[in-house]
Design an enzyme around this catalytic site. Structure first.
Site, PDB file in Angstrom:
ATOM      1  N   VAL A   1       0.859  -1.181   0.000  1.00 32.43           N
ATOM      2  CA  VAL A   1       0.000   0.000   0.000  1.00 32.43           C
ATOM      3  C   VAL A   1       0.901   1.238   0.000  1.00 32.43           C
ATOM      4  CG1 VAL A   1      -1.800   1.255   1.248  1.00 32.43           C
ATOM      5  CG2 VAL A   1      -1.781  -1.254   1.255  1.00 32.43           C
ATOM      6  N   LEU A   2       0.780   2.056  -1.047  1.00 31.72           N
ATOM      7  CA  LEU A   2       1.678   3.195  -1.227  1.00 31.72           C
ATOM      8  C   LEU A   2       1.084   4.534  -0.796  1.00 31.72           C
ATOM      9  CD1 LEU A   2       3.156   2.243  -4.715  1.00 31.72           C
ATOM     10  CD2 LEU A   2       4.121   1.806  -2.458  1.00 31.72           C
ATOM     11  N   SER A   3      -0.240   4.591  -0.582  1.00 24.90           N
ATOM     12  CA  SER A   3      -0.851   5.871  -0.195  1.00 24.90           C
ATOM     13  C   SER A   3      -1.883   5.634   0.904  1.00 24.90           C
ATOM     14  CB  SER A   3      -1.529   6.534  -1.403  1.00 24.90           C
ATOM     15  OG  SER A   3      -2.759   5.904  -1.684  1.00 24.90           O
ATOM     16  N   GLY A   4      -2.386   6.718   1.447  1.00 18.27           N
ATOM     17  CA  GLY A   4      -3.359   6.628   2.534  1.00 18.27           C
ATOM     18  C   GLY A   4      -4.804   6.676   2.082  1.00 18.27           C
TER      19      GLY A   4
ATOM     20  N   THR B   1      -0.839   2.993   5.085  1.00 18.71           N
ATOM     21  CA  THR B   1       0.270   3.149   4.149  1.00 18.71           C
ATOM     22  C   THR B   1       1.437   2.288   4.647  1.00 18.71           C
ATOM     23  OG1 THR B   1      -0.423   5.422   3.732  1.00 18.71           O
ATOM     24  CG2 THR B   1       1.812   4.833   3.070  1.00 18.71           C
TER      25      THR B   1
END
Length: 171
Positions: free
Chosen positions: A27-30, A38
């Site tokens: 997971v690269l973003s919120g 993240t």
């Protein structure tokens, strides 16, 4: 140790890390917080063409954008148009629905419900040049340090044994 095996095997095969048919994604973003944070690793199940058409509102899917970026968001609305199905998606932490609907052909996988928080940071690091070097050199350095410690312990034991045994004088 399992994570190291997964990382090395995925790098060697040139593909996505997989366990029992599930792909592991970082997971690269919120955009999906609080569902997953993240830096977490999530497990997603690749879908067949028929399964892509049977998804429903509330399912969390991983899909590919026109820029070939993978995004994992929740289905907010299903739009059927003849034999084509379009999905409106939205990140749980986003205020609005994503601008572009997702064509069923662009869906890659369905979220399985399995998440490991923060492990994605480690995986991303190990896939960098520095991380790969650490994975290769680190275990060797640890073995070398352990060998030095064992030698030191052996020498200390020999010294203590010499002090306890009486020395004989030769006349």
């Amino acid at each position: 140790m399992v994570m190291v095996f997964l990382i090395i095997s995925s790098k060697a095969s040139g593909g996505e890390p997989q366990v029992l048919g599930y792909q592991l994604k970082t997971v690269l973003s919120g955009s999906m917080e609080p569902t997953f944070q993240t830096g977490s690793v999530i497990a997603v199940k690749p879908l067949s063409s028929d399964e892509k058409l049977a998804l429903k509102k509330g399912d969390i899917i991983t899909f590919q954008t026109s820029e070939e970026i993978l995004i994992t968001h929740r289905i907010a609305k299903v739009n059927s148009s003849g034999e084509h199905v379009l999905y409106d998606t939205k990140g749980d932490n986003n205020k609005t629905i994503d601008a572009d609907p997702v064509l069923s052909d662009n869906i890659v996988a369905l979220y399985s419900g399995f998440t490991i928080p923060y492990v994605g940071y480690f995986i991303d690091f190990t896939q960098s040049k520095e991380g790969a070097a650490l994975l290769l050199i680190g275990p060797g350095l640890l073995l070398l340090a352990y060998s030095g410690f064992c030698i030191y312990q052996g020498l200390r034991e020999m010294e203590s044994t010499e002090k306890l045994t009486p020395k004989k004088k030769i006349v």
